[in-house]
Structures are given as C-alpha cells and as structure tokens.
Design a protein around this motif. Structure first.
Motif, mmCIF file in Angstrom:
data_model
loop_
_atom_site.group_PDB
_atom_site.id
_atom_site.type_symbol
_atom_site.label_atom_id
_atom_site.label_comp_id
_atom_site.label_asym_id
_atom_site.label_seq_id
_atom_site.Cartn_x
_atom_site.Cartn_y
_atom_site.Cartn_z
ATOM 1 N N MET A 63 34.498 35.449 39.809
ATOM 2 C CA MET A 63 34.340 34.778 41.099
ATOM 3 C C MET A 63 34.509 35.793 42.235
ATOM 4 O O MET A 63 35.435 36.588 42.202
ATOM 5 C CB MET A 63 35.423 33.689 41.201
ATOM 6 N N ALA A 118 35.923 32.467 46.309
ATOM 7 C CA ALA A 118 37.316 32.024 46.216
ATOM 8 C C ALA A 118 37.780 31.459 47.556
ATOM 9 O O ALA A 118 38.530 30.482 47.602
ATOM 10 C CB ALA A 118 38.204 33.187 45.773
ATOM 11 N N LYS A 119 37.306 32.066 48.625
ATOM 12 C CA LYS A 119 37.695 31.607 49.964
ATOM 13 C C LYS A 119 37.093 30.220 50.268
ATOM 14 O O LYS A 119 37.758 29.347 50.818
ATOM 15 C CB LYS A 119 37.236 32.632 51.003
ATOM 16 N N ALA A 147 34.647 25.688 39.214
ATOM 17 C CA ALA A 147 35.087 26.256 40.494
ATOM 18 C C ALA A 147 36.077 25.312 41.180
ATOM 19 O O ALA A 147 37.108 25.741 41.699
ATOM 20 C CB ALA A 147 33.882 26.522 41.393
ATOM 21 N N SER A 193 39.565 25.418 39.634
ATOM 22 C CA SER A 193 40.163 26.744 39.431
ATOM 23 C C SER A 193 41.528 26.887 40.091
ATOM 24 O O SER A 193 42.292 27.776 39.735
ATOM 25 C CB SER A 193 39.211 27.838 39.928
ATOM 26 N N ARG A 194 41.818 26.027 41.056
ATOM 27 C CA ARG A 194 43.093 26.141 41.761
ATOM 28 C C ARG A 194 44.110 25.113 41.265
ATOM 29 O O ARG A 194 43.754 23.980 40.949
ATOM 30 C CB ARG A 194 42.878 25.930 43.263
#
Lengths: 160, 160
Positions: free
Chosen positions: A1, A6-7, A37, A40-41
């Motif tokens: 990524m 990512a931002k 995506a 992912s957090r």
C-alpha cells in the motif's frame, strides 16, 4: 500500500467512525482489495460491515441483485452494472454507504468498445447513487491497484 | 505478496483450471485478502466465482446463512462458525469448493479464551467440510497475512 493510499484510508476511517457511518463493498475486478483496504486499520469493524466479491455474473445476480437484463444488455463492465452493484451491496448489507467496482483488469477480456483498463465505479448512499467511468492503462496489477484507489476516493467524496 | 505465497497461488490456479474446479471465499478477519490472492493471476475467472466478506455478524447470517445460534453459543471465532461460513459460501456461490476464515486480528477484541491471533479456517467440498484452528502471534497485519496463507494452504490440501 502506498503512503498516499494509507492516508486516504486513515482519513476515511476517521470520518466514518466520527460520524457513525457504515459501509459495504461490491467488487468485481478489484477482487476483495477494496474491502481489504477498508479493514486494514484497527477498529474497522465500527464502520465496515462486509462486502461481496462478485467475480462471476451469476454472483452479481444472486448476491447483489444485479438485474440479469443489465448484464445481458449493458454487460458487467458498465455504468448500469456498477450502480446496481453498489445499490445491491447497500441493501443486502444494510449500510448507509456502499462502493462498487467493475472493470477489465486484463490481460484478456478486452474489446475495442471495452478495452483492458476500463473501470466503472459507483457509490450508493441514502441520498443518491453516483457512478464514474475511468480508464487506467497498465498491466493487471496496475489496473487493479488504481481501481482500488479510485474506489476509496469516490467513497471519500460520497461523505465529503 | 511473498514468493512462496505467489507459488502456492500459481500451483492452486494451475490445478483448479486443469480440473475445472470452482471456488468461493467466505472471509471475516482476512477482509477480502483471500479473494484478492485468488484473483491475482490472469485467467482466475475460470475458477473463482466470488466470495463474501462477512465482517459483521449480521453479514455472516444474511449473506452466508450462518445460524444465529452458532454465533450466540460459539461466537464468530469458532470452529462451528468457520464450517458454517465455508458451507454457506459454497452453497450461495454454487461452487465445488469454498474456503472460510474467521479470527481475531487485533489489537482489540481478544480475551483469555480467544486471544488476538486465534484463527479458525475451513474448507467445504462435495465430500466434506474440514476445519483447523491456528494461533498466529503478531500484529494485525501479520495475523492477517498468515491467515491468508493458511487459507490458501488448506484450499490446496482440499484438492490434493
């Protein structure tokens, strides 16, 4: 990524969480990468309910309620299919938002009218459904990666 | 993607294609990454029909037919849930094979009985359903990556 992707994801996660919004995905060419995506957090279960990877046309019909006529008359890579996928995911997953991707990642499957790299994206909300067509030149991995990024950006615009 | 994971996928793709087998995915903690792995190669539409990313429990019930009692009595991270997810994906997608993942990627959500890193995987075929429990120590990205790899290996064993 990439750092910029990512931002985008971090920004989306923060806005979705703060506003208590829920999201679903409906993916064809991106094959689960938009869902990946979005998950992912840490804490992503607060906003991400789930999604459908509808690679085959029958999966688009059975799991997302895409009308068979849309597939027969417009094809799986079309504005109409992207819209129906997003609306279907929103309905089936019971979310406020949904984002859909459909396109031709290649190297096979292209035609003069629908070349490899053609991608249709759509978002559905409680207000409306918006679709956008894009063309991403490149190999299979590049087309797919750019489609994921475009889907995240479209989702971001939908909650701007 | 590591070289060894790419090799597992290439080997799977070759065997699925040669034998005309179809596959579906049912993913919780891996969030679409198993589907992404299976669609990373050109020609994957020959075997991959689609999948469900069932992050929320309601999505496991609505889209995969996981019994609410399984979730209430055993929890989403359990052998029973993994089995029901794989069988549900196989049934809903009409494929010969399905693979399911459910687990706790962390950093939150763990407990003494079900720590972060606990993963249940299952494959369903026309013969039987097989489940395996694993524990992967590491951060969220590591747990998820190892779960994807374990799912691909289990799928590979199912068609050995």
């Amino acid at each position: 990524m990439s750092v910029s992707e990512a931002k985008i994801i971090a920004d989306l996660a923060s806005r979705l969480t703060a506003r208590g919004l829920t999201v679903a995905t409906a993916e064809s060419l991106t094959g689960g990468r938009v869902a990946a995506a979005l998950t992912s957090r840490p804490g992503s279960s607060a906003y991400f309910q789930g999604g459908v990877v509808a690679y085959a046309n029958q999966a688009k019909i059975d799991l997302l309620g895409v009308p068979a006529e849309v597939l027969a008359l417009k094809g799986a890579v079309s504005e109409e299919c992207a819209r129906a996928m997003a609306e279907g995911a929103r309905r089936r997953l019971g979310t406020l938002l949904a984002v859909a991707t459909t396109g031709i990642a290649g190297p096979d499957g292209g035609s003069p009218a629908k070349p490899v790299g053609l991608v249709w994206l759509a978002t559905a909300t409680d207000r409306d459904t918006r679709a956008v067509g894009r063309f991403f030149p490149g190999d299979r991995a590049t087309v797919t990666r750019l489609a994921v990024r475009a889907a995240l950006e479209l989702l971001s615009e939908a909650i701007a």
